[in-house]
Design a protein around this motif. Structure first.
Motif, PDB file in Angstrom:
ATOM      1  N   LYS A 419       0.817  -1.219   0.000  1.00  0.00           N
ATOM      2  CA  LYS A 419       0.000   0.000   0.000  1.00  0.00           C
ATOM      3  C   LYS A 419       0.850   1.269   0.000  1.00  0.00           C
ATOM      4  N   VAL A 420       1.951   1.279   0.760  1.00  0.00           N
ATOM      5  CA  VAL A 420       2.805   2.460   0.825  1.00  0.00           C
ATOM      6  C   VAL A 420       3.402   2.753  -0.542  1.00  0.00           C
ATOM      7  N   SER A 421       3.883   1.708  -1.206  1.00  0.00           N
ATOM      8  CA  SER A 421       4.459   1.882  -2.535  1.00  0.00           C
ATOM      9  C   SER A 421       3.393   2.301  -3.537  1.00  0.00           C
ATOM     10  N   ARG A 422       2.183   1.774  -3.393  1.00  0.00           N
ATOM     11  CA  ARG A 422       1.100   2.152  -4.297  1.00  0.00           C
ATOM     12  C   ARG A 422       0.804   3.647  -4.189  1.00  0.00           C
ATOM     13  N   SER A 423       0.783   4.149  -2.964  1.00  0.00           N
ATOM     14  CA  SER A 423       0.562   5.575  -2.751  1.00  0.00           C
ATOM     15  C   SER A 423       1.643   6.390  -3.450  1.00  0.00           C
ATOM     16  N   LYS A 424       2.874   5.947  -3.344  1.00  0.00           N
ATOM     17  CA  LYS A 424       4.006   6.654  -3.967  1.00  0.00           C
ATOM     18  C   LYS A 424       3.901   6.617  -5.490  1.00  0.00           C
ATOM     19  N   VAL A 425       3.535   5.466  -6.032  1.00  0.00           N
ATOM     20  CA  VAL A 425       3.392   5.323  -7.487  1.00  0.00           C
ATOM     21  C   VAL A 425       2.277   6.228  -8.005  1.00  0.00           C
ATOM     22  N   TYR A 426       1.126   6.224  -7.309  1.00  0.00           N
ATOM     23  CA  TYR A 426       0.018   7.096  -7.700  1.00  0.00           C
ATOM     24  C   TYR A 426       0.440   8.562  -7.660  1.00  0.00           C
ATOM     25  N   GLN A 427       1.162   8.921  -6.595  1.00  0.00           N
ATOM     26  CA  GLN A 427       1.582  10.318  -6.419  1.00  0.00           C
ATOM     27  C   GLN A 427       2.509  10.747  -7.557  1.00  0.00           C
ATOM     28  N   GLU A 428       3.461   9.900  -7.907  1.00  0.00           N
ATOM     29  CA  GLU A 428       4.390  10.216  -8.993  1.00  0.00           C
ATOM     30  C   GLU A 428       3.665  10.351 -10.324  1.00  0.00           C
ATOM     31  N   GLU A 429       2.695   9.483 -10.569  1.00  0.00           N
ATOM     32  CA  GLU A 429       1.930   9.527 -11.818  1.00  0.00           C
ATOM     33  C   GLU A 429       1.107  10.816 -11.902  1.00  0.00           C
ATOM     34  N   LEU A 430       0.471  11.186 -10.824  1.00  0.00           N
ATOM     35  CA  LEU A 430      -0.355  12.391 -10.817  1.00  0.00           C
ATOM     36  C   LEU A 430       0.505  13.653 -10.914  1.00  0.00           C
ATOM     37  N   TRP A 431       1.654  13.628 -10.261  1.00  0.00           N
ATOM     38  CA  TRP A 431       2.557  14.777 -10.342  1.00  0.00           C
ATOM     39  C   TRP A 431       3.058  14.975 -11.780  1.00  0.00           C
TER      40      TRP A 431
END
Length: 537
Positions: A419-431
């Motif tokens: 879940k932590v990595s998923r949050s990071k991946v989503y954040q990078e994609e949205l940024w």
């Protein structure tokens, strides 16, 4: 005295009766009273007899006046643990970290929460013992579960989850350290430094089996897998579901912090843990003992998880509180190798004597460092900005359509499934998407904004709150079964988890560009089909 009592018991003149006034303790002594058949006029006798100790345990139980649970009694062994430097440290760790900077009343600490968890753990064990004596719950079981409840949060760092969830993960990215690990190390340090082993033995604990049991209770374990626990045999599996329930998330830790956090935040608490506690019963599920609940309290369980969501939505993930967490994390990262000569702040997680000194006071330590430490100027500046409310400005928040986002980044999610990595991946994609869309804008610049992705839901375990919960009925109290959502109500939501994106503006001239920034955010959400909380349909 014992011979006299034995003679009276043989004659049938007296009987053993457990003391009704004991609130949530274990039966460490009994009242011996005249039987009802005793002839009128014969002298009444009342003798108190100790079962487990030569002393009067009622006399040495310590009473704490708790604002949530009232006057609670704790065993003298627990008091010995409380009166150690390692436990007293919890007085200086706020339960809700930085949230007192948003909610003025949220100044309660891990100290009182830990007392509350120990108390509720004792209540649960006592309830099971009274209703099901065939479970063979011993005094040692009772003490171990209470000790685990008392010590489960010993490993928290400054500002609670900010420390392990934000700070440690950034300065030690490859480290899998969690505060539960530190709780075990601190528990070991506490026993060693304060000679608690002898105290435990005096109260009947077997260190070879009871210490591993307490540590397993603190760490938590999945009780539906192959049995590998060392502290207790499989028939006592239900004891592992009281303090830290990894099976379905229903445990006394949550019961205390729901009541306590709502009280100090000033948020109404619609969940009554007493109803669940009184209905708890151990039943066989696939050959193993699990804690089950009456079928009629299923709606209360939904209420419990909804309370969790409400706490996170309104307070723990508050839009201002969250950005304060981020800024304090930034200050700690900057000060990590500069505050203490020769060592880092983060090194203390593996050095318990040093970790004992690490509390919320670190905020003031950094803030009040003299000018002779110019390396801390930037960190001090961040903390000063927090106190003077010079914070990044909230632009907007939206709910993500996770299925669409998962499709875009599915290759990266396979490499980082947690879940932590998923949050990071989503954040990078949205940024990345935000930067592309903002290019060419006459006023707005991508470097002036920060984007964060948060997850929010009813619970950490499973998508459906009652997915791993078993129930029993009034007519068949020993038969466990599962309930489907539709059996509870047709009005329950379809989804129990959501991902949010938040955008903040970093500069101080927000008033000049506020309207343009918010308009751009709304347009960005519309193009991505996000559910924009700032647009009312």
């Amino acid at each position: 005295m014992r011979a006299e009592v034995a003679a009276l018991l043989v004659k049938g003149a007296i009987e053993l009766v457990p003391p009704a006034e004991m609130k949530c303790g274990f039966y460490s002594h009994y009242f011996i009273v005249p039987k009802k058949s005793e002839k009128r006029g014969e002298k009444s006798r009342r003798i108190i007899m100790q079962k487990h100790s030569s002393k009067m345990s009622k006399d040495i139980m310590k009473i704490f006046n708790d604002p949530i649970h009232g006057h609670i009694e704790l065993h003298p062994l627990l008091v010995k643990i409380i009166d150690t430097p390692q436990f007293q440290r919890l007085r200086h760790l706020k339960q809700l970290g930085t949230k007192y900077l948003v909610y003025p009343g949220a100044t309660h600490t891990r100290f009182e929460h830990s007392l509350g968890v120990a108390f509720l753990a004792g209540c649960m064990v006592k309830n099971l013992h009274e209703n099901q004596p065939e479970l063979n719950i011993t005094k040692q079981d009772f003490l171990c579960v209470q000790i685990a409840g008392l010590c489960h949060d010993l490993g928290h760092g400054p500002f609670s989850h900010l420390f392990d969830g934000m700070f440690i993960s950034e300065v030690r990215p490859g480290d899998k350290w969690e505060h539960e690990d530190a709780s075990l190390h601190m528990f070991h340090c506490m026993r060693k430094k304060n000679g608690l082993g002898k105290e435990m033995e005096q109260y009947g604990l077997n260190l070879d089996e009871d210490i591993p049991f307490i540590e397993e209770l603190i760490k938590g374990c999945k009780t539906d897998k192959q049995w590998s626990m060392k502290g207790r045999t499989e028939d006592k599996s239900f004891l592992y579901e009281i303090v830290a329930n990894k099976l379905n998330g229903i445990d006394v830790d949550k019961w205390d912090y729901f009541a306590r956090d709502c009280h100090y935040l000033g948020i109404p608490n619609g969940f009554d843990h007493q109803r669940l506690l009184k209905s708890a019963r151990v039943c066989k599920v696939d050959g193993r003992n699990h804690i089950c609940f009456r079928d009629k309290v299923a709606d209360n369980i939904y209420g419990m998880f909804h309370t969790r969501y409400t706490l996170h939505r309104q307070a723990l993930q508050h839009k201002i509180g969250y950005i304060i967490d981020v800024k304090i994390k930034d200050a700690l990262v900057l000060a990590d190798d500069k505050l203490m000569p020769g060592r880092k702040i983060s090194d203390a997680i593996y050095d318990m004597p040093e970790y004992t000194k690490l509390t919320d006071h670190i905020f003031d330590q950094i803030l009040h460092q003299s000018d002779s430490k110019p390396d801390l100027t930037e960190a001090r500046g961040i903390l000063n900005d927090i106190l003077k409310r010079r914070l990044p400005k909230f632009v907007g928040e939206a709910r993500l359509k996770e299925e669409d986002l998962k499709e875009k980044v599915k290759a990266r999610l396979k490499e980082q499934p947690d879940k932590v990595s998923r949050s990071k991946v989503y954040q990078e994609e949205l940024w990345k998407d935000w930067r592309e869309k903002i290019k060419g804008h006459q006023t707005l610049k991508d470097e002036d904004f920060d984007i964060y992705v948060l997850d929010m839901g009813f619970g950490k375990v499973g998508n459906e709150p009652i997915e791993n919960v078993h129930f029993y009925s009034k007519n068949e109290p020993n038969k466990a079964f599962k309930m489907e959502k539709y059996q509870v109500s047709s009005l329950k939501p379809k989804m129990f988890h959501e991902w949010l994106v938040r955008v903040y503006y970093k500069n101080t001239d927000y008033q000049n560009i506020q309207q343009k920034a918010e308009e751009f955010f709304h347009e960005w959400c519309k193009n991505n089909e996000f559910i924009d909380s700032g647009i009312m349909s």
